[in-house]
Design a protein around this motif. Sequence first.
Motif, short mmCIF file in Angstrom:
data_model
loop_
_atom_site.label_atom_id
_atom_site.label_comp_id
_atom_site.label_asym_id
_atom_site.label_seq_id
_atom_site.Cartn_x
_atom_site.Cartn_y
_atom_site.Cartn_z
N MET A 80 76.40 25.49 -8.99
CA MET A 80 75.59 26.60 -8.51
C MET A 80 74.11 26.30 -8.70
N ASP A 81 73.33 26.50 -7.68
CA ASP A 81 71.89 26.25 -7.72
C ASP A 81 71.18 27.50 -8.23
N HIS A 82 70.58 27.42 -9.42
CA HIS A 82 69.93 28.58 -10.01
C HIS A 82 68.49 28.75 -9.55
N VAL A 83 67.95 27.77 -8.83
CA VAL A 83 66.57 27.83 -8.37
C VAL A 83 66.48 28.51 -7.00
N THR A 84 67.39 28.17 -6.11
CA THR A 84 67.38 28.74 -4.77
C THR A 84 67.81 30.20 -4.81
N LYS A 85 67.01 31.05 -4.19
CA LYS A 85 67.33 32.47 -4.07
C LYS A 85 67.64 32.75 -2.61
N LYS A 86 68.58 33.66 -2.38
CA LYS A 86 69.00 33.99 -1.01
C LYS A 86 68.21 35.18 -0.48
N TYR A 87 67.90 35.11 0.79
CA TYR A 87 67.12 36.12 1.50
C TYR A 87 67.82 36.38 2.81
N HIS A 88 68.27 37.61 2.99
CA HIS A 88 69.00 37.96 4.21
C HIS A 88 68.29 39.14 4.87
N VAL A 89 67.91 38.97 6.13
CA VAL A 89 67.24 40.03 6.88
C VAL A 89 68.29 41.06 7.31
N ILE A 90 68.05 42.32 6.94
CA ILE A 90 68.91 43.42 7.36
C ILE A 90 68.29 44.10 8.58
N THR A 91 67.01 44.48 8.46
CA THR A 91 66.22 45.00 9.58
C THR A 91 64.85 44.33 9.47
N ASP A 92 63.96 44.67 10.38
CA ASP A 92 62.61 44.11 10.34
C ASP A 92 61.85 44.56 9.08
N GLU A 93 62.32 45.64 8.45
CA GLU A 93 61.63 46.21 7.28
C GLU A 93 62.44 46.14 5.99
N LEU A 94 63.68 45.67 6.08
CA LEU A 94 64.57 45.66 4.92
C LEU A 94 65.26 44.31 4.80
N VAL A 95 65.25 43.78 3.58
CA VAL A 95 65.93 42.51 3.31
C VAL A 95 66.85 42.68 2.11
N ILE A 119 57.28 39.98 4.93
CA ILE A 119 58.12 40.23 3.75
C ILE A 119 58.57 38.89 3.16
N PHE A 120 58.99 37.98 4.03
CA PHE A 120 59.45 36.67 3.56
C PHE A 120 58.33 35.96 2.80
N TYR A 150 69.43 43.03 -4.66
CA TYR A 150 68.70 44.24 -4.27
C TYR A 150 68.37 44.21 -2.79
N TYR A 151 68.45 45.39 -2.17
CA TYR A 151 67.82 45.61 -0.88
C TYR A 151 66.37 45.90 -1.19
N VAL A 152 65.46 45.34 -0.42
CA VAL A 152 64.03 45.45 -0.72
C VAL A 152 63.24 45.82 0.53
N THR A 153 62.34 46.78 0.37
CA THR A 153 61.32 47.11 1.35
C THR A 153 59.99 47.05 0.61
N VAL A 154 58.96 46.49 1.26
CA VAL A 154 57.67 46.28 0.59
C VAL A 154 56.55 46.97 1.36
N LEU A 155 55.71 47.68 0.61
CA LEU A 155 54.51 48.30 1.16
C LEU A 155 53.28 47.62 0.59
N ARG A 156 52.29 47.35 1.43
CA ARG A 156 51.00 46.82 0.99
C ARG A 156 50.06 48.02 0.88
N VAL A 157 49.42 48.16 -0.27
CA VAL A 157 48.50 49.27 -0.52
C VAL A 157 47.09 48.72 -0.57
#
Length: 132
Positions: free
Chosen positions: A1-16, A116-117, A22-29
């Motif tokens: 198992m690779d502990h360095v590589t993290k997985k990123y899966h696009v769910i929608t244009d605003e949610l990964v 987001i990526f 975790y599902y993640v949405t990010v806001l820039r303030v």
Amino acid sequence: MDHVTKKYHVITDELVLFNDEYYVTVLRVSLDSMGAASLSEIFNELYAFSHADVELEIDISEEQQGTWYLQFLVPYMLTLSDTAIKRITRGSEALQSYLDERSISLNVELLRGSDIFAYMKRYNPGLAEVKK
């Protein structure tokens, strides 16, 4: 198992989905419209925010550039993506109401797609997008 590589899966244009954790949405303030004295007050109010649907993380790493980031997180375990979207929507609405009650107005922009990526990759250099 690779502990360095993290997985990123696009769910929608605003949610990964990050690393099947975790599902993640990010806001820039943008902090340009706020005075320095109010930053600590606003941070404290954001930090005090609590809602059953989401976890709110505050990233101040670019404060010198006039930017904070807010991450809405929903645990992946036992949560379908449609449910995560609803929970983030409710959490976002609750945060807006919470800030309105305190007369706090933030200039925010929802990160989308490659933004987001790029944001997530800053903290996870081994981030790799996966297709499900």
